[in-house]
Enzyme design. Structure first.
Site, PDB file in Angstrom:
ATOM      1  N   GLU A  59      56.405  39.443 -32.316  1.00 46.72           N
ATOM      2  CA  GLU A  59      56.788  39.039 -33.668  1.00 46.72           C
ATOM      3  C   GLU A  59      58.283  39.206 -33.957  1.00 46.72           C
ATOM      4  O   GLU A  59      58.859  38.428 -34.705  1.00 46.72           O
ATOM      5  CB  GLU A  59      55.980  39.828 -34.708  1.00 46.72           C
ATOM      6  N   GLU A  62      60.042  36.291 -32.365  1.00 42.87           N
ATOM      7  CA  GLU A  62      59.542  35.079 -33.016  1.00 42.87           C
ATOM      8  C   GLU A  62      60.100  34.930 -34.439  1.00 42.87           C
ATOM      9  O   GLU A  62      60.519  33.849 -34.824  1.00 42.87           O
ATOM     10  CB  GLU A  62      58.015  35.155 -33.054  1.00 42.87           C
ATOM     11  N   GLU A  63      60.098  36.008 -35.214  1.00 44.56           N
ATOM     12  CA  GLU A  63      60.503  35.931 -36.622  1.00 44.56           C
ATOM     13  C   GLU A  63      62.007  35.995 -36.837  1.00 44.56           C
ATOM     14  O   GLU A  63      62.522  35.450 -37.806  1.00 44.56           O
ATOM     15  CB  GLU A  63      59.834  37.059 -37.421  1.00 44.56           C
TER      16      GLU A  63
END
Length: 165
Positions: A59, A62-63
């Site tokens: 995450e 990804e974020e």
């Protein structure tokens, strides 16, 4: 008769406490989800995909586009009967950033930035018991007052002498 559950009984989530050398926390605001529009800054977090390891903390990359190294798990909590009546296991991990330039994900993230730890921890979001406990452990990590669980690859196998296939 099999005693295994008919399907997955838990979902696993992870949050990443990423602190840079300037004492700033990597923080995001949700575009979707329960904190949308609240102005709350939170740690990058999400649900682990099938077959994915907790320590990968996908995450974060990804974020925010930030590349990290996993250091340790510093806490976890269990919620019961959350999404689809499943138990929710949520792990809090510490990661060290390898990069610093944020490239936020437009589909899930409204905003992302490096935020001073004191300002981040002072949000009303961290005033409830779970949030406060989580921040206390994160702050203790920064002062060397707490150590979590690191990662070690173990060969997992079970020997059943009387098992039949």
């Amino acid at each position: 008769m099999s005693t295994l559950p008919s399907n997955a009984s838990h979902q696993v989530g992870v949050a990443a406490f990423v602190l840079n050398d300037q004492g700033q926390v990597l923080a995001v605001q949700e575009k979707n989800g329960p904190l949308r529009g609240s102005g709350t800054w939170k740690m990058p977090s999400g649900i682990i995909n099938q077959g994915e390891d907790i320590h990968s903390v996908r995450e974060v990359k990804e974020e925010t586009g930030i590349e990290t190294d996993f250091l340790e798990v510093i806490g976890f909590r269990q919620g019961r009967q959350v999404l689809f009546e499943k138990s929710d296991l949520f792990f809090l991990c510490v990661l060290r950033p390898r990069t610093s330039i944020i490239e936020k994900q437009d589909s899930e993230i409204e905003a992302a930035k490096w935020m001073d730890l004191e300002e981040f921890a002072g949000q009303t979001f961290f005033e409830n018991n779970v949030g406060r406990n989580m921040m206390e452990v994160c702050i203790a990590i920064t002062k060397g007052g707490y150590r979590g669980f690191g990662m070690e690859f173990l060969s997992i196998g079970t020997f059943y002498p009387n098992a039949r296939n």
